[in-house]
Design an enzyme around this catalytic site. Structure first.
Site, PDB file in Angstrom:
ATOM      1  N   LEU A 112     -70.891 -59.601   4.870  1.00  0.00           N
ATOM      2  CA  LEU A 112     -71.312 -60.492   5.945  1.00  0.00           C
ATOM      3  C   LEU A 112     -71.135 -59.722   7.248  1.00  0.00           C
ATOM      4  O   LEU A 112     -70.001 -59.431   7.649  1.00  0.00           O
ATOM      5  CB  LEU A 112     -70.473 -61.772   5.960  1.00  0.00           C
ATOM      6  CG  LEU A 112     -70.780 -62.813   4.891  1.00  0.00           C
ATOM      7  CD1 LEU A 112     -69.750 -63.939   4.926  1.00  0.00           C
ATOM      8  CD2 LEU A 112     -72.184 -63.380   5.055  1.00  0.00           C
ATOM      9  N   HIS A 113     -72.231 -59.405   7.908  1.00  0.00           N
ATOM     10  CA  HIS A 113     -72.176 -58.508   9.061  1.00  0.00           C
ATOM     11  C   HIS A 113     -71.655 -59.183  10.334  1.00  0.00           C
ATOM     12  O   HIS A 113     -70.670 -58.745  10.938  1.00  0.00           O
ATOM     13  CB  HIS A 113     -73.572 -57.936   9.334  1.00  0.00           C
ATOM     14  CG  HIS A 113     -74.173 -57.219   8.172  1.00  0.00           C
ATOM     15  ND1 HIS A 113     -73.789 -55.955   7.791  1.00  0.00           N
ATOM     16  CD2 HIS A 113     -75.144 -57.603   7.294  1.00  0.00           C
ATOM     17  CE1 HIS A 113     -74.493 -55.582   6.735  1.00  0.00           C
ATOM     18  NE2 HIS A 113     -75.317 -56.560   6.419  1.00  0.00           N
ATOM     19  N   ASP A 114     -72.330 -60.232  10.770  1.00  0.00           N
ATOM     20  CA  ASP A 114     -72.086 -60.768  12.107  1.00  0.00           C
ATOM     21  C   ASP A 114     -70.698 -61.357  12.327  1.00  0.00           C
ATOM     22  O   ASP A 114     -70.175 -61.288  13.449  1.00  0.00           O
ATOM     23  CB  ASP A 114     -73.149 -61.816  12.446  1.00  0.00           C
ATOM     24  CG  ASP A 114     -74.534 -61.195  12.610  1.00  0.00           C
ATOM     25  OD1 ASP A 114     -74.606 -59.994  12.908  1.00  0.00           O
ATOM     26  OD2 ASP A 114     -75.534 -61.905  12.439  1.00  0.00           O
TER      27      ASP A 114
END
Length: 313
Positions: free
Chosen positions: A241-243
């Protein structure tokens, strides 16, 4: 006092997790507003998606301001192939109970920063940086009044995730990124070199769903949809999960490591347009303009996210 933040976003499942993580941390972070930008999906969808996420979290009092519908120079490139046609496939989110803000997102950023005490507002960009760059073009004084800009975007050691050289958020609007990176604003970059280490496991998803709240169940659903793309791309059940790493860094900077570097944005090459050129070894001897994060304590980060999402209704 909680740190005042503006979340600039293009939801996107991982954007939604970042918003939820911030809203689950009111002692540390005060979300003074959310600005939507075209990116993962067109602006009309990103704006409504942001409204639906704050509604899910029980915070419809937070206003969403629609911003730029296209990049500064290039045509819009979107990512329904990752996030689904809605941008938030995999869940059922409540309809917005309040209208969008009447201000344009760019004007909201300008007005908020100019009205606040200097150095008291941080902008978190989770998508293309069009809104923030346009705000800096329209009112250059905001660069000197921001506490910090923390962005999810770019990559260097891991290459790109949209082209061999470019990460999606920077690729969509490299000219906006160039404006921000050359503005002199205090800047922290969370590139895919770091976010690829923020691995969401099937066990963590089961634990999230087992929390049993409306927010946890819908967040698990959107994450499971998002994970399918990762299963195809990486051939594994684990997917980053990047953000949320942007919000995780604001909450627990000690979980992250990196170094200050000079970062430039390639605007012209047909092969590498949108690349964040990170001078990790200070080869050019140019002054650093950015803290570039490269690693994180993944178990501690996901423990934090589970605890904070469990606070939401």
């Amino acid at each position: 006092m909680p740190r005042k933040i503006i979340i600039d976003t293009d939801p996107g499942q991982d954007d939604a997790f970042a918003i939820l993580l911030a809203l689950g941390s009111p002692d540390e972070l005060e979300v003074v507003g959310i600005t939507a930008v075209a990116g993962n999906v067109p602006l009309a969808r990103t704006a409504e998606n942001a409204q639906r996420v704050v509604e899910l979290a029980g915070r419809p009092d937070i206003t969403v301001y629609p911003g730029c519908a296209r990049p500064m120079v290039r045509p819009l490139f979107t990512a329904e192939y990752v996030h689904g046609d809605s941008g938030l496939d995999g869940c059922e989110l409540p309809a917005p109970s309040r209208p969008l803000g009447s201000l344009h997102g760019v004007d909201f950023i300008i007005d908020t920063v100019m009205a606040a005490e200097p150095g008291s507002v941080t902008v978190c960009t989770l998508g293309p940086m069009t809104n923030l760059a346009m705000a800096m073009v329209k009112q250059p004084a905001i660069a000197g009044r921001l506490e910090e800009v923390v962005l999810m975007g770019g990559g260097f050691f891991e290459g790109g995730n949209t082209t061999p050289a470019a990460e999606f958020n920077i690729f969509v609007d490299p000219h906006a990124a160039h404006v921000v990176f050359t503005s002199g604003v205090p800047l922290t970059m969370v590139p895919i070199d770091c976010t690829y280490r923020a691995v969401m496991t099937p066990d963590w998803l089961r634990r999230l769903r087992a929390v049993g709240t409306r927010t946890a169940i819908q967040a698990a659903g959107m994450a499971e949809f998002y994970q399918r793309y990762g299963n195809t791309k990486f051939g594994t059940d684990d997917y980053p999960l990047h953000d949320p790493c942007v919000i995780g860094y604001l909450l627990r900077p000690e979980l992250f490591s990196g170094r200050r570097c000079h970062v430039a944005i390639d605007l012209v090459s047909p092969l590498t347009a949108g690349m964040t050129v990170v001078d990790w070894w200070n080869v050019t001897k140019q002054a650093p303009n950015c803290l570039v994060l490269r690693d994180l304590d993944n178990p501690a980060f996901y423990a934090l996210m589970l605890e904070r999402l469990s606070r939401l209704p």
